[in-house]
Design a protein around this motif. Structure first.
Motif, mmCIF file in Angstrom:
data_model
loop_
_atom_site.group_PDB
_atom_site.id
_atom_site.type_symbol
_atom_site.label_atom_id
_atom_site.label_comp_id
_atom_site.label_asym_id
_atom_site.label_seq_id
_atom_site.Cartn_x
_atom_site.Cartn_y
_atom_site.Cartn_z
ATOM 1 N N ASP A 1 0.864 -1.097 -0.116
ATOM 2 C CA ASP A 1 -0.104 -0.065 -0.081
ATOM 3 C C ASP A 1 0.922 1.247 0.112
ATOM 4 O OD1 ASP A 1 -2.169 1.696 0.049
ATOM 5 O OD2 ASP A 1 -2.409 1.533 2.299
ATOM 6 N N VAL A 2 1.231 1.423 -1.257
ATOM 7 C CA VAL A 2 1.978 2.666 -1.278
ATOM 8 C C VAL A 2 1.552 3.736 -2.338
ATOM 9 C CG1 VAL A 2 4.396 1.520 -0.820
ATOM 10 C CG2 VAL A 2 3.527 1.865 -3.105
ATOM 11 N N GLY A 3 2.261 4.899 -2.136
ATOM 12 C CA GLY A 3 1.489 6.065 -3.091
ATOM 13 C C GLY A 3 0.977 7.184 -2.240
ATOM 14 N N GLY A 4 0.327 8.119 -2.440
ATOM 15 C CA GLY A 4 0.103 9.196 -1.342
ATOM 16 C C GLY A 4 1.186 9.597 -0.528
ATOM 17 N N ASP A 5 1.089 9.353 0.746
ATOM 18 C CA ASP A 5 1.982 9.917 1.713
ATOM 19 C C ASP A 5 3.113 8.743 1.716
ATOM 20 O OD1 ASP A 5 0.439 8.212 3.124
ATOM 21 O OD2 ASP A 5 0.357 9.499 4.939
ATOM 22 N N PHE B 1 -2.978 11.567 -3.402
ATOM 23 C CA PHE B 1 -3.876 10.532 -2.746
ATOM 24 C C PHE B 1 -5.083 10.199 -3.560
ATOM 25 C CE2 PHE B 1 -1.859 13.145 0.781
ATOM 26 C CZ PHE B 1 -1.502 11.763 1.756
ATOM 27 N N LEU B 2 -5.387 10.929 -4.713
ATOM 28 C CA LEU B 2 -6.323 10.560 -5.728
ATOM 29 C C LEU B 2 -5.803 9.747 -6.867
ATOM 30 C CD1 LEU B 2 -8.613 13.831 -5.601
ATOM 31 C CD2 LEU B 2 -8.761 11.641 -4.108
ATOM 32 N N GLY B 3 -4.482 9.438 -6.818
ATOM 33 C CA GLY B 3 -3.885 9.002 -7.754
ATOM 34 C C GLY B 3 -3.361 7.486 -7.912
ATOM 35 N N TRP B 4 -1.984 7.298 -8.117
ATOM 36 C CA TRP B 4 -1.697 5.930 -8.314
ATOM 37 C C TRP B 4 -1.301 5.305 -7.095
ATOM 38 C CZ3 TRP B 4 3.519 3.874 -10.553
ATOM 39 C CH2 TRP B 4 3.404 2.686 -11.367
ATOM 40 N N LEU C 1 -1.814 0.659 -8.049
ATOM 41 C CA LEU C 1 -0.212 0.564 -8.304
ATOM 42 C C LEU C 1 0.109 -1.152 -8.548
ATOM 43 C CD1 LEU C 1 2.548 2.448 -6.875
ATOM 44 C CD2 LEU C 1 2.903 -0.225 -7.437
ATOM 45 N N THR C 2 -0.283 -1.783 -7.740
ATOM 46 C CA THR C 2 0.023 -3.178 -7.795
ATOM 47 C C THR C 2 -0.653 -3.799 -8.615
ATOM 48 O OG1 THR C 2 -1.434 -3.727 -5.871
ATOM 49 C CG2 THR C 2 0.886 -3.507 -5.288
#
Length: 318
Positions: free
Chosen positions: A67-71, A85-88, A93-94
C-alpha cells in the motif's frame, strides 16, 4: 470484543507477550519495502512474513498487500502526481505491476505453508473489477506455490482468507458487488475520513477539517457494519479511530466487535471496554448521530466517559 495489533516492523516477542494479543489485524507490508533501496526479493519477503506468521501462529495475521503512494512513496519507484492521494496508490499500483503483486502474494503463501493463519487484505479498492483481478492473481499464486511444494507441504497449504479494505467511499455503497469474492472486510478509518471529508490530513491549511468524529463519517461507519451484517461477512476496524477511547466506544456502540490498533493503545482500550455498559453506549451513539459537528460528538462521548468514571482517559489526551 477482540482486540488485535497493527504492526509494521517491531514484532519482538517480549513486549508483545505482555499485551496478551493473539492476532494481527493489520500487518503493513509496505514498511519493509519503504526501508530498502530496492524491491525486496521473494525470498527476502518470505523471511519477513514467516517471522510474523510464526509469532502469531495461535491466532491470525491479516497481511495488507503493498500500500504505497500518497504519503508513502517508494524511493526506487518515483511517482510525481499533482493529487497523489487521488492517484496511483494501493491496489491501483500493484495491479499495474502484476510482477510485484504476484511475487508478494507468492512470498506470503510460501511463508504460510504449515500455518493456517494467513489472511490477505487488499487496500484502496474502488471497484469489483479490481477485486476480481486481484482474486484471480491470488488464486494463480496459490496454485503455483502448491505445485512447487513437495507432497507433504502441499497438504499444509490452505487457501488464504481474502479481505478488502473499506476506505474509498464508493465501496461503502458497493460492498454487495464483491461479497462472492471476499471473506471479510476491514475499515480503514483514516483514509475513509480523508475521502469522506475531501481533506488531505497532511495539508496544514486544511488539516483541522480532518476529524473522524464528523457525524457523516459516523453514519458511513454505521452503514458499513449494517451492510456487512446483512452480507454475513466479518468486519473490523484497523484505523486510528479504533485506538482512541471515544472512537472505540462509538465503534462498540455501532456493533463492531473486532478492533485493531497500535500496541500502545491496547491496554487503555481494553480497560475502557471492560468498564462501560452497553446500555449507556446506545444512548451515546443515538445522540452522536444527531450531532451537527465533530466538536458536539466529542462532548457527547466525553460525557459518557466521565459518567463511567473514565474521564481521565480524555483529560490525559486520549
Amino acid at each position: 470484543m477482540t482486540l488485535q495489533l497493527n504492526v509494521g516492523l517491531n514484532t519482538e516477542r517480549d513486549w508483545l507477550k505482555e499485551l496478551d494479543i493473539q492476532s494481527v489485524g493489520l500487518y503493513r507490508s509496505e514498511i519493509p519495502f519503504m526501508m530498502r533501496e530496492r524491491l525486496p526479493t521473494e525470498d527476502e519477503q518470505v523471511e519477513l512474513y514467516t517471522q510474523i506468521l510464526e509469532q502469531f501462529r495461535a491466532g491470525t495475521v491479516v497481511m495488507r498487500t503493498l500500500d504505497v503512494g500518497g504519503d508513502k512513496p517508494l524511493p526506487y519507484l518515483p511517482m510525481s502526481e499533482e493529487n497523489p492521494f487521488l492517484g496511483w496508490r494501493g491496489i491501483r499500483l500493484t495491479l499495474d505491476h502484476p510482477e510485484i503483486f504476484l511475487v508478494q502474494i507468492r512470498a506470503m503463501l510460501r511463508a504460510a505453508v504449515g500455518r493456517n493463519n494467513l489472511h490477505i487484505l487488499l487496500p484502496m479498492i474502488t471497484s469489483a473489477d479490481e477485486v476480481d483481478e486481484a482474486a484471480r492473481m491470488v488464486k494463480q499464486a496459490y496454485h503455483e506455490v502448491a505445485e512447487e511444494s513437495n507432497g507433504h507441504d502441499r497438504t499444509q497449504l490452505v487457501p488464504p482468507k481474502l479481505g478488502v479494505m473499506i476506505e474509498v467511499p464508493a465501496m461503502v455503497y458497493h460492498m454487495h458487488t464483491i461479497v462472492d469474492k471476499v471473506d471479510f472486510f476491514s475499515v480503514g478509518s483514516n483514509d475513509l475520513t480523508q475521502y469522506m471529508l475531501a481533506v488531505d490530513r497532511n495539508n496544514q491549511r486544511v488539516a483541522a477539517l480532518y476529524d473522524a468524529f464528523h457525524p457523516a463519517v459516523l453514519h458511513a461507519l454505521q452503514q458499513i457494519i449494517h451492510r456487512a451484517n446483512e452480507l454475513d461477512k466479518p468486519v473490523s476496524v484497523c484505523g486510528e479511530l479504533a485506538g482512541e477511547p471515544g472512537g472505540a466506544l462509538l465503534l462498540l456502540a455501532m456493533g463492531y466487535r473486532t478492533l485493531s490498533m497500535n500496541s500502545y493503545n491496547i491496554d487503555r482500550i481494553r480497560w475502557i471496554i471492560r468498564h462501560v455498559k452497553a446500555a449507556d453506549l446506545d444512548a451515546m451513539l443515538a445522540k452522536a448521530l444527531q450531532a451537527r459537528s465533530p466538536q458536539e460528538v466529542r462532548k457527547i462521548v466525553t460525557m459518557t466517559l466521565e459518567e463511567a468514571g473514565l474521564g481521565g482517559f480524555v483529560r490525559a489526551g486520549g
